[in-house]
Design a protein around this motif. Sequence first.
Motif, PDB file in Angstrom:
ATOM      1  N   GLY A  70       0.623  -1.389   0.008  1.00  0.00           N
ATOM      2  CA  GLY A  70      -0.104  -0.009  -0.017  1.00  0.00           C
ATOM      3  C   GLY A  70       0.757   1.230   0.010  1.00  0.00           C
ATOM      4  N   GLY A  71       2.150   1.166  -0.703  1.00  0.00           N
ATOM      5  CA  GLY A  71       3.010   2.379  -0.564  1.00  0.00           C
ATOM      6  C   GLY A  71       2.767   3.176  -1.773  1.00  0.00           C
ATOM      7  N   SER A  72       3.482   4.288  -1.803  1.00  0.00           N
ATOM      8  CA  SER A  72       3.148   5.207  -3.009  1.00  0.00           C
ATOM      9  C   SER A  72       4.698   5.439  -3.630  1.00  0.00           C
ATOM     10  N   VAL A  73       4.707   6.139  -4.504  1.00  0.00           N
ATOM     11  CA  VAL A  73       5.914   6.508  -5.526  1.00  0.00           C
ATOM     12  C   VAL A  73       6.122   7.937  -5.629  1.00  0.00           C
ATOM     13  N   LEU A  74       7.350   8.332  -5.405  1.00  0.00           N
ATOM     14  CA  LEU A  74       7.749   9.656  -5.831  1.00  0.00           C
ATOM     15  C   LEU A  74       8.763   9.713  -7.053  1.00  0.00           C
ATOM     16  N   VAL A  75       8.037  10.202  -8.185  1.00  0.00           N
ATOM     17  CA  VAL A  75       8.930  10.475  -9.557  1.00  0.00           C
ATOM     18  C   VAL A  75       9.662  11.663  -9.444  1.00  0.00           C
ATOM     19  N   VAL A  76      10.867  11.482  -9.680  1.00  0.00           N
ATOM     20  CA  VAL A  76      11.714  12.590 -10.134  1.00  0.00           C
ATOM     21  C   VAL A  76      12.473  12.414 -11.208  1.00  0.00           C
ATOM     22  N   SER A  77      12.400  13.583 -12.252  1.00  0.00           N
ATOM     23  CA  SER A  77      13.345  13.423 -13.511  1.00  0.00           C
ATOM     24  C   SER A  77      14.671  13.861 -13.035  1.00  0.00           C
ATOM     25  N   GLN A  78      15.541  12.966 -13.510  1.00  0.00           N
ATOM     26  CA  GLN A  78      16.976  13.143 -13.336  1.00  0.00           C
ATOM     27  C   GLN A  78      17.883  12.959 -14.621  1.00  0.00           C
ATOM     28  N   PHE A  79      18.049  13.909 -15.567  1.00  0.00           N
ATOM     29  CA  PHE A  79      18.805  13.752 -16.601  1.00  0.00           C
ATOM     30  C   PHE A  79      20.286  13.143 -16.424  1.00  0.00           C
ATOM     31  N   THR A  80      20.870  13.595 -15.152  1.00  0.00           N
ATOM     32  CA  THR A  80      22.179  13.133 -15.038  1.00  0.00           C
ATOM     33  C   THR A  80      22.277  11.496 -14.666  1.00  0.00           C
ATOM     34  N   LEU A  81      21.239  10.859 -14.860  1.00  0.00           N
ATOM     35  CA  LEU A  81      21.607   9.474 -14.805  1.00  0.00           C
ATOM     36  C   LEU A  81      21.995   8.996 -16.330  1.00  0.00           C
ATOM     37  N   ALA A  82      21.956   9.870 -17.202  1.00  0.00           N
ATOM     38  CA  ALA A  82      22.330   9.592 -18.314  1.00  0.00           C
ATOM     39  C   ALA A  82      24.032   9.904 -18.634  1.00  0.00           C
ATOM     40  N   ALA A  83      24.660  10.361 -17.516  1.00  0.00           N
ATOM     41  CA  ALA A  83      25.953  10.395 -17.365  1.00  0.00           C
ATOM     42  C   ALA A  83      27.044   9.454 -18.091  1.00  0.00           C
ATOM     43  N   ASP A  84      27.733   9.904 -18.918  1.00  0.00           N
ATOM     44  CA  ASP A  84      28.911   9.188 -19.522  1.00  0.00           C
ATOM     45  C   ASP A  84      30.133   9.630 -18.875  1.00  0.00           C
ATOM     46  N   THR A  85      30.800   8.737 -18.176  1.00  0.00           N
ATOM     47  CA  THR A  85      31.842   9.241 -17.286  1.00  0.00           C
ATOM     48  C   THR A  85      33.111   8.447 -17.698  1.00  0.00           C
ATOM     49  N   ARG A  86      33.118   7.800 -18.896  1.00  0.00           N
ATOM     50  CA  ARG A  86      34.079   6.824 -19.460  1.00  0.00           C
ATOM     51  C   ARG A  86      35.449   7.521 -19.628  1.00  0.00           C
ATOM     52  N   THR A  87      35.414   9.033 -20.086  1.00  0.00           N
ATOM     53  CA  THR A  87      36.612   9.683 -20.424  1.00  0.00           C
ATOM     54  C   THR A  87      36.609  11.232 -19.463  1.00  0.00           C
ATOM     55  N   GLY A  88      37.741  11.422 -18.935  1.00  0.00           N
ATOM     56  CA  GLY A  88      37.761  12.967 -18.427  1.00  0.00           C
ATOM     57  C   GLY A  88      37.204  12.765 -17.337  1.00  0.00           C
ATOM     58  N   ASN A  89      36.977  14.135 -16.615  1.00  0.00           N
ATOM     59  CA  ASN A  89      36.676  14.191 -15.381  1.00  0.00           C
ATOM     60  C   ASN A  89      35.169  14.825 -15.247  1.00  0.00           C
ATOM     61  N   ARG A  90      34.643  15.352 -16.453  1.00  0.00           N
ATOM     62  CA  ARG A  90      33.509  16.053 -16.553  1.00  0.00           C
ATOM     63  C   ARG A  90      32.534  14.972 -17.268  1.00  0.00           C
ATOM     64  N   PRO A  91      31.384  14.547 -16.757  1.00  0.00           N
ATOM     65  CA  PRO A  91      30.311  13.675 -17.423  1.00  0.00           C
ATOM     66  C   PRO A  91      29.793  14.317 -18.518  1.00  0.00           C
ATOM     67  N   GLY A  92      29.627  13.420 -19.529  1.00  0.00           N
ATOM     68  CA  GLY A  92      28.767  14.045 -20.866  1.00  0.00           C
ATOM     69  C   GLY A  92      27.549  13.419 -20.579  1.00  0.00           C
TER      70      GLY A  92
END
Length: 149
Positions: A70-92
């Motif tokens: 009987g729980g609820s869901v809080l949905v929050v958009s977060q584009f940073t889940l698309a972060a590409d951290t394979r190179t450098g120090n700044r995610p793309g």
Amino acid sequence: MRALIQRVAEAEVKVAGESIGSIGPGLLVLVCAMQGDPDDTPAKLAARVAKLRIFRDEADKMNRSVADIGGSVLVVSQFTLAADTRTGNRPGFSTAEAPARGEVLYLRFAQSLRDLGLPVATGRFGADMKVSLVNDGPVTIWMDSADRA
């Protein structure tokens, strides 16, 4: 779509100091639409989230879904889940969906959860949000719709 799902005792999202969404026990779902996500992705991901058995049963095993408790869901958009951290120090973030379509998919995801009978609160797409939570467990699960056939 990508989702980071946290089992919570409670969670809240604020914009400019004003609470715009809060829940008690349930799930905090941070979600990101990815380039190329088909139109049916939000409904499919919502069904997976709704059925995810990560709540304790009477034997203290993770065997219940958010609907089962009987729980609820809080949905929050977060584009940073698309972060590409394979190179450098700044995610793309070039693999995140463009904002206009990203918002549509985000809203469809929240509505799909509602259509499944779950109480849903949301953040505000594109806003600078402050999210607070009490993680229960802690239990944190990563889902990516591209990982499922």
